[in-house]
Enzyme design. Structure first.
Site, PDB file in Angstrom:
ATOM      1  N   LYS A  50       0.844  -1.210   0.444  1.00 25.75           N
ATOM      2  CA  LYS A  50      -0.138  -0.079   0.035  1.00 25.75           C
ATOM      3  C   LYS A  50       0.908   1.100  -0.281  1.00 25.75           C
ATOM      4  CE  LYS A  50      -1.841   2.486   2.766  1.00 25.75           C
ATOM      5  NZ  LYS A  50      -1.473   3.642   2.410  1.00 25.75           N
ATOM      6  N   GLU A  54       9.838   0.756  10.064  1.00 27.04           N
ATOM      7  CA  GLU A  54      10.830   1.746   9.442  1.00 27.04           C
ATOM      8  C   GLU A  54      10.506   2.581  10.312  1.00 27.04           C
ATOM      9  OE1 GLU A  54      14.072   1.195   9.363  1.00 27.04           O
ATOM     10  OE2 GLU A  54      13.888  -1.387   8.294  1.00 27.04           O
ATOM     11  N   CYS A  74      13.687  10.013   6.123  1.00 30.00           N
ATOM     12  CA  CYS A  74      14.014   9.846   7.769  1.00 30.00           C
ATOM     13  C   CYS A  74      15.073   9.750   8.162  1.00 30.00           C
ATOM     14  CB  CYS A  74      13.695   8.334   7.973  1.00 30.00           C
ATOM     15  SG  CYS A  74      14.194   7.111   6.931  1.00 30.00           S
ATOM     16  N   GLU A  98      10.570  15.332  14.561  1.00 27.75           N
ATOM     17  CA  GLU A  98      10.303  15.416  12.893  1.00 27.75           C
ATOM     18  C   GLU A  98      10.298  16.224  12.462  1.00 27.75           C
ATOM     19  OE1 GLU A  98       9.496  11.968  11.555  1.00 27.75           O
ATOM     20  OE2 GLU A  98      11.879  11.518  10.356  1.00 27.75           O
TER      21      GLU A  98
HETATM   22  P1  NAD Z   1       2.952   8.377   7.680  1.00 23.27           P
HETATM   23  O1  NAD Z   1       2.824   7.737   9.471  1.00 23.27           O
HETATM   24  O2  NAD Z   1       1.715   9.512   8.100  1.00 23.27           O
HETATM   25  O3  NAD Z   1       2.019   6.959   6.937  1.00 23.27           O
HETATM   26  C1  NAD Z   1       2.945   6.390   6.087  1.00 23.27           C
HETATM   27  C2  NAD Z   1       2.523   5.528   5.341  1.00 23.27           C
HETATM   28  O4  NAD Z   1       1.278   4.711   6.395  1.00 23.27           O
HETATM   29  C3  NAD Z   1       1.452   5.991   4.256  1.00 23.27           C
HETATM   30  O5  NAD Z   1       1.050   5.570   3.253  1.00 23.27           O
HETATM   31  C4  NAD Z   1      -0.154   6.034   4.684  1.00 23.27           C
HETATM   32  O6  NAD Z   1      -1.291   6.069   4.421  1.00 23.27           O
HETATM   33  C5  NAD Z   1       0.049   4.916   5.837  1.00 23.27           C
HETATM   34  N1  NAD Z   1      -0.759   4.965   7.086  1.00 23.27           N
HETATM   35  C6  NAD Z   1      -1.001   6.035   7.892  1.00 23.27           C
HETATM   36  N2  NAD Z   1      -1.929   5.947   9.392  1.00 23.27           N
HETATM   37  C7  NAD Z   1      -2.388   4.200   9.031  1.00 23.27           C
HETATM   38  C8  NAD Z   1      -2.837   3.631   9.441  1.00 23.27           C
HETATM   39  N3  NAD Z   1      -3.738   3.914  10.929  1.00 23.27           N
HETATM   40  N4  NAD Z   1      -2.555   2.211   9.772  1.00 23.27           N
HETATM   41  C9  NAD Z   1      -2.253   1.870   8.236  1.00 23.27           C
HETATM   42  N5  NAD Z   1      -1.345   2.972   7.259  1.00 23.27           N
HETATM   43  C10 NAD Z   1      -1.143   3.887   7.689  1.00 23.27           C
HETATM   44  O7  NAD Z   1       3.652   9.098   8.049  1.00 23.27           O
HETATM   45  P2  NAD Z   1       4.229   9.988   6.730  1.00 23.27           P
HETATM   46  O8  NAD Z   1       4.115  11.111   6.812  1.00 23.27           O
HETATM   47  O9  NAD Z   1       3.752   9.702   5.355  1.00 23.27           O
HETATM   48  O10 NAD Z   1       5.944   9.747   6.310  1.00 23.27           O
HETATM   49  C11 NAD Z   1       7.397   9.848   6.442  1.00 23.27           C
HETATM   50  C12 NAD Z   1       7.279   9.404   8.035  1.00 23.27           C
HETATM   51  O11 NAD Z   1       8.031   8.154   7.491  1.00 23.27           O
HETATM   52  C13 NAD Z   1       8.701   9.757   8.891  1.00 23.27           C
HETATM   53  O12 NAD Z   1       7.942  10.234   9.734  1.00 23.27           O
HETATM   54  C14 NAD Z   1       9.698   9.342   8.531  1.00 23.27           C
HETATM   55  O13 NAD Z   1      10.854   8.833   8.971  1.00 23.27           O
HETATM   56  C15 NAD Z   1       9.180   7.428   8.275  1.00 23.27           C
HETATM   57  N6  NAD Z   1      10.641   7.143   7.897  1.00 23.27           N
HETATM   58  C16 NAD Z   1      11.163   6.633   7.741  1.00 23.27           C
HETATM   59  C17 NAD Z   1      12.241   5.622   7.342  1.00 23.27           C
HETATM   60  C18 NAD Z   1      13.052   4.444   7.310  1.00 23.27           C
HETATM   61  O14 NAD Z   1      13.399   3.611   6.586  1.00 23.27           O
HETATM   62  N7  NAD Z   1      12.605   4.442   9.028  1.00 23.27           N
HETATM   63  C19 NAD Z   1      11.729   5.950   5.878  1.00 23.27           C
HETATM   64  C20 NAD Z   1      11.887   7.001   5.416  1.00 23.27           C
HETATM   65  C21 NAD Z   1      10.543   7.953   5.496  1.00 23.27           C
END
Ligand code: NAD
Length: 490
Positions: free
Chosen positions: A178, A253, A287, A384
């Site tokens: 997804k 992650e 991230c 962040e």
């Molecule tokens: P987010 O958590 O809002 O969303 C990430 C994904 O999760 C999206 O596909 C979203 O639709 C889905 N999602 C949101 N709520 C959900 C739920 N309740 N159940 C299931 N899926 C759900 O994050 P974002 O703001 O889109 O992305 C940025 C974040 O990702 C930052 O915190 C960043 O640090 C992190 N990130 C981490 C890594 C790593 O490898 N550690 C890599 C890239 C990004």
């Protein structure tokens, strides 16, 4: 090849693009210009059910019967197909995310290498047999966990998808991926390419949709055996709750607030431009962005002014211009959130040295921003921001640097800049993070485990050990004794 801007994208289920049962199709715009980009179908819960069913049929059918060597060949073929279509994928990603094409090129290349790495790594999957005494033969089998539900964010849509898909497919799992609803295009295109090179229907399914509904339904789906999530720590925590009752296998992650520690004895000609890159790459929407720069107090003023000069020299603009180094943010709403952080930092006493004001126009641009006079307890140093904003914090000595570096809830990556050859490894052993770079800013190499300590998550991607997160170990014990087995001599 012209990018498919006129195109309408369906969901990818059972080896083909299909109409969504949800009936929902969303207009996607380019964040850097506000122009229309494409229309993409959004999956609802019924679509997720269909995708999980297709994945289950694949894992119990043709895909489950595909030998490991053939899986490896298919992964290499997909790497070749991505490389052959890299121009289309790069442009699509740059337009969809607003990210500089120069950055996206490197990400597509890394995606290719990642499929190659796991294509070769299938040969490392194997059980073992060790002597346990008596007339017992013991051996172990490695079996795919089954159906993997994988959720990725918007900041590296293609690269994150390759990080998730490659080890799962190498292990023999079928996948329901997804993507974020704003950035589904390259994952959908990759799934098409995978089918063209021979991945059987159902082995890869892509269902873009909203997190709290479509994503949560995928996580909780009884047909999903393992969940792998990349995203924010808050969502990670919610996903962990959803996985608790059914005891689902889970890897997370999550976010970071990574330190970049600069000692006065460092080679500043490397340390300063690299530190600038390490925060502003991907407009700070990474991230592992080194968003807290810790600088030895004696160097602080000189460092801040040189860093700000370089920050002003970063070429910000049209993501498709090959000279551009930093594109736009993902959306105007996100830019406003980033700006609110900066305003909050100023209220807490930080000083804006450069940047700090959203750009005019329709694009979601925010300039490279430097906040000085920051104390580690401030919100801008703890949370962040996920934008092009660096906080520069002074430290007194090595002990103080380690204390400040560890004084956050995250633990993803840390970079140390020093001219003392013993200091890097010494700090590496005391900093609580999943990755440490000494006198170099890069991470994310296939074969080098990537992941976090503390609230940055658990489990590792990109490594050989990642395969184990998609495999179950089954122990088999066989009696080789010719005598009857009668434990109680009855
Ligand atoms: P987010 O958590 O809002 O969303 C990430 C994904 O999760 C999206 O596909 C979203 O639709 C889905 N999602 C949101 N709520 C959900 C739920 N309740 N159940 C299931 N899926 C759900 O994050 P974002 O703001 O889109 O992305 C940025 C974040 O990702 C930052 O915190 C960043 O640090 C992190 N990130 C981490 C890594 C790593 O490898 N550690 C890599 C890239 C990004």
């Amino acid at each position: 090849m012209a990018v498919a801007t006129e195109r309408e994208y369906g969901l990818f289920i059972g080896g083909e693009l299909v109409e969504p049962a949800s009936g929902e199709v969303r207009e996607l715009t380019e964040p850097a210009s506000g122009d229309a980009l494409a229309r993409a179908a959004m999956a609802g819960t019924e679509d997720v059910d269909r995708a999980v069913q297709a994945a289950r049929a694949a894992v119990e059918g043709p895909w489950g019967k595909t030998p490991a060597t053939e899986r490896g060949r298919l992964l290499h073929a997909l790497a070749d197909a991505i490389a052959a279509n890299r121009k289309e994928l790069t442009e699509l990603e740059a337009r969809n995310v607003g990210k500089a094409v120069s950055s996206v090129k490197a990400e597509v290349f890394q995606g290719v290498e990642n499929f190659r790495f796991y294509g070769s790594a299938v040969s490392a999957i194997g059980g073992r047999s060790n002597p346990i005494g008596g007339s017992l033969l013991y051996y172990s089998l490695k079996e795919p966990v089954g159906v993997a539900g994988q959720i990725v964010p918007w900041n590296y849509p293609l690269m994150m998808a390759t990080w998730k898909l490659a080890p799962a497919l190498a292990a023999g799992c079928a996948v329901v991926l997804k993507p974020d609803p704003a950035t589904p295009l390259t994952a959908l295109r990759m799934a098409e390419l995978a089918t063209e090179v021979g991945f059987p229907p159902g082995s890869i399914n892509v269902v873009p949709g909203d997190g709290p509904t479509t994503g949560a339904h995928l996580v909780g789906h009884p047909g999903v055996d393992k969940v792998a999530f990349t995203g924010s720590t808050a969502t990670g925590s919610e996903i962990m709750r959803l996985c608790a009752d059914p005891i689902k296998r889970l890897t997370l992650e999550l976010g970071g607030k990574s330190p970049n520690i600069v000692f006065a004895d460092a080679d500043l000609d490397s340390a300063i431009p690299s530190s600038v890159w390490a925060i502003y790459y991907s407009a700070g929407q990474s991230c592992e962005a080194r968003s807290r720069v810790l600088v030895e107090a004696s160097l602080y003023d000189e460092f801040v002014s040189r860093f700000a000069e370089y920050a002003q020299a970063v070429k910000v603009g049209d993501p498709l211009d090959p000279e551009t180094q930093m594109g736009s943010l993902i959306s105007a709403a996100h830019r406003d959130k980033v700006h609110r952080f900066v305003e909050g930092g100023v209220d807490e006493g930080a000083e804006v040295v450069t940047g700090g004001e959203p750009a005019d126009g329709r694009g979601a641009f925010y300039p490279p921003t430097v906040l000085a006079q920051v104390e580690n307890r401030m919100l801008v140093a703890q949370e962040e921001i996920f934008g092009p904003v660096v906080t520069v914090i002074p430290f007194e000595d090595e002990k103080d640097a380690i204390r400040i570096a560890n004084d956050v809830k995250y633990g993803l990556f840390a970079t140390v800049w020093t001219g003392d050859p013993a200091r890097g490894p010494r700090l590496a052993s005391r900093i609580k993070s999943g990755m440490v770079g000494v006198n170099m800013p890069y991470t994310g190499f296939p074969g080098v485990p990537f992941g976090g300590f503390k609230q940055s998550g658990f489990g590792r991607e990109l490594g050989l050990e990642t395969l184990d997160l998609y495999l179950e170990t089954k122990s088999v014990l066989v009696s080789t004794s010719p005598k009857p087995i009668n434990p109680w001599a009855l």
